[in-house]
Design a protein around this motif. Structure first.
Motif, PDB file in Angstrom:
ATOM      1  N   THR A  60       0.857  -1.182   0.000  1.00  0.00           N
ATOM      2  CA  THR A  60       0.000   0.000   0.000  1.00  0.00           C
ATOM      3  C   THR A  60       0.900   1.242   0.000  1.00  0.00           C
ATOM      4  O   THR A  60       2.130   1.133  -0.002  1.00  0.00           O
ATOM      5  N   ASP A  61       0.265   2.420   0.036  1.00  0.00           N
ATOM      6  CA  ASP A  61       1.080   3.630   0.157  1.00  0.00           C
ATOM      7  C   ASP A  61       0.899   4.269   1.543  1.00  0.00           C
ATOM      8  O   ASP A  61       1.177   5.434   1.746  1.00  0.00           O
ATOM      9  N   GLN A  62       0.397   3.465   2.483  1.00  0.00           N
ATOM     10  CA  GLN A  62       0.155   3.952   3.844  1.00  0.00           C
ATOM     11  C   GLN A  62       1.466   4.124   4.615  1.00  0.00           C
ATOM     12  O   GLN A  62       2.462   3.488   4.290  1.00  0.00           O
ATOM     13  N   LYS A  63       1.396   4.923   5.664  1.00  0.00           N
ATOM     14  CA  LYS A  63       2.559   5.090   6.545  1.00  0.00           C
ATOM     15  C   LYS A  63       2.947   3.758   7.197  1.00  0.00           C
ATOM     16  O   LYS A  63       2.078   2.918   7.466  1.00  0.00           O
ATOM     17  N   VAL A  64       4.236   3.595   7.442  1.00  0.00           N
ATOM     18  CA  VAL A  64       4.753   2.352   8.022  1.00  0.00           C
ATOM     19  C   VAL A  64       5.558   2.687   9.275  1.00  0.00           C
ATOM     20  O   VAL A  64       6.294   3.677   9.302  1.00  0.00           O
ATOM     21  N   LEU A  65       5.419   1.835  10.260  1.00  0.00           N
ATOM     22  CA  LEU A  65       6.192   1.981  11.491  1.00  0.00           C
ATOM     23  C   LEU A  65       7.198   0.833  11.550  1.00  0.00           C
ATOM     24  O   LEU A  65       6.806  -0.338  11.573  1.00  0.00           O
ATOM     25  N   LEU A  66       8.495   1.174  11.540  1.00  0.00           N
ATOM     26  CA  LEU A  66       9.536   0.142  11.592  1.00  0.00           C
ATOM     27  C   LEU A  66      10.154   0.148  12.989  1.00  0.00           C
ATOM     28  O   LEU A  66      10.530   1.223  13.485  1.00  0.00           O
ATOM     29  N   LYS A 120       5.935   7.372   3.508  1.00  0.00           N
ATOM     30  CA  LYS A 120       6.023   7.871   4.873  1.00  0.00           C
ATOM     31  C   LYS A 120       6.389   6.736   5.837  1.00  0.00           C
ATOM     32  O   LYS A 120       5.736   5.668   5.814  1.00  0.00           O
ATOM     33  N   CYS A 121       7.411   6.943   6.669  1.00  0.00           N
ATOM     34  CA  CYS A 121       7.780   5.878   7.609  1.00  0.00           C
ATOM     35  C   CYS A 121       8.566   6.449   8.787  1.00  0.00           C
ATOM     36  O   CYS A 121       9.288   7.434   8.637  1.00  0.00           O
ATOM     37  N   ASP A 122       8.385   5.813   9.938  1.00  0.00           N
ATOM     38  CA  ASP A 122       9.173   6.127  11.133  1.00  0.00           C
ATOM     39  C   ASP A 122       9.955   4.886  11.528  1.00  0.00           C
ATOM     40  O   ASP A 122       9.413   3.776  11.494  1.00  0.00           O
ATOM     41  N   HIS A 137      11.507   9.478   9.279  1.00  0.00           N
ATOM     42  CA  HIS A 137      11.897  10.043  10.560  1.00  0.00           C
ATOM     43  C   HIS A 137      12.457   8.875  11.371  1.00  0.00           C
ATOM     44  O   HIS A 137      11.928   7.775  11.292  1.00  0.00           O
ATOM     45  N   TYR A 138      13.573   9.105  12.094  1.00  0.00           N
ATOM     46  CA  TYR A 138      14.037   7.981  12.918  1.00  0.00           C
ATOM     47  C   TYR A 138      14.541   8.439  14.282  1.00  0.00           C
ATOM     48  O   TYR A 138      14.958   9.589  14.458  1.00  0.00           O
ATOM     49  N   VAL A 139      14.461   7.503  15.231  1.00  0.00           N
ATOM     50  CA  VAL A 139      14.936   7.745  16.593  1.00  0.00           C
ATOM     51  C   VAL A 139      15.751   6.523  17.013  1.00  0.00           C
ATOM     52  O   VAL A 139      15.357   5.395  16.723  1.00  0.00           O
TER      53      VAL A 139
END
Ligand code: FES
Length: 321
Positions: free
Chosen positions: A106-112, A135-137, A164-166
């Motif tokens: 999909t083109d949805q945001k992903v949380l890694l 979009k991904c974090d 974006h990453y932490v």
């Protein structure tokens, strides 16, 4: 079963004190098979063991594969062998890539979410999401301050303006990583991809489920199975029945079912030997088991099991062989 591929070790590089990245080039062909992010290869060691390593090389460059290997203090010969015995120029056999941890399309945001060496399949996803500008974090928990693969994480972060990453550094499992706080910022059922130890995955999954995520949106890959301590009897005989022949094989509850079957002449291929790769999965049509794997779900468990680590529970188990 996949065909095996002969490769040569072209480069070995320390990414941190205890993590090596290793480049493998094909011997008989110019290009290696395609793979998608999240894929892994089986690495066939000269001493006969087989272990899985996620591919971290660029998807579009098929001239080589790259893997990242942590030197495990309790290694049974896999990671220790790679760190201490393997050298540039050595020849190895690998399988074609397999993927049990594929990104949704999909083109949805992903949380890694990565714990330690669990960064390896996540890294491949991070690069592929950068190519798609999706979009991904990324939340990355790691023990050492010299963060493995940080140069690549930065490179793809710069490339993907939607990322974006932490990082969370320290000796605790989560080091300030508060999954509840992270999930509160996201829409319920945002796709989560988590890779790390079994305990780390359980921490993430339990919180996501408690916050109304459904299981199909929590994608996980484990590199160490924290198997439950079972109270097993080593003095009572149980039996396996082979459905096709009716043959009965005695065993104890403490016995390794895959080994028992192999000794009896039924070839059960094994790889991880800890219920995380699925190589040994068999079907059963009667009886009960203590399931110990990290890959099959509750519905699968009604008919399938991993004999490398599951234990017989009922007196009798009928195996669909
Ligand atoms: S050998 Fe990997 S799940 Fe059994």
């Amino acid at each position: 079963m996949n065909n095996l591929i002969d490769v040569r070790i072209k480069q070995m590089r320390y990414e941190s004190d205890n993590i090596l990245s290793i480049q493998l080039v094909p011997i008989h062909t110019k290009l290696l098979p395609h793979f998608n992010s999240g894929a892994h290869i089986d690495f066939h060691f000269p001493h006969g063991k087989v272990r899985q390593y996620s591919l971290i090389s660029p998807l579009q460059d098929r001239r080589y594969y790259e893997i990242g290997v942590l030197k495990e203090p309790q290694s049974l010969g896999g990671s220790r062998y790679i760190h201490e015995q393997l050298r540039v120029g050595d020849l190895i056999k690998i399988s074609e890539p397999r993927n049990l941890f594929e990104l949704d399309d999909t083109d949805q945001k992903v949380l890694l979410i990565a714990g330690g060496i669990g960064i390896t399949p996540i890294l491949s996803m991070w690069s592929s999401l950068a190519i798609d500008q999706r979009k991904c974090d990324l939340h990355y928990c790691i023990r050492q301050p010299n963060i493995p693969f940080i140069d690549r994480i930065d490179e793809f972060h710069i490339m993907n303006r939607n990322s974006h990453y932490v990082t969370y550094i320290g000796n605790q499992q989560t080091n300030g990583f508060d999954i509840a706080a992270v999930l509160q910022q996201e829409k319920v059922n945002t796709h989560i991809y988590v890779c790390g130890s079994g305990h780390f995955i359980q921490y993430v999954e339990a919180q996501a489920l408690a916050m109304q995520w459904t299981k199909e949106f929590i994608h996980k890959e484990c590199f160490k199975n924290p198997m439950t301590e079972l109270l097993l009897a080593s003095d009572q005989e149980h039996s396996l029945e082979i459905a096709s022949t009716g043959q009965k094989i005695s065993l104890l509850q403490t016995d390794n079912i895959a080994e028992v079957l192999n000794k009896a002449g039924y070839v059960v291929p094994m790889s991880c030997e800890q219920g995380i790769c699925g190589t040994c999965t068999l079907r059963y049509t009667g009886g009960e088991l203590h399931h110990q794997d990290m890959i099959l779900n509750e519905t699968d468990h009604l008919t399938m099991f991993t004999p490398c680590c599951s234990k017989i529970k009922s007196q009798h188990l009928i195996i669909d062989l």
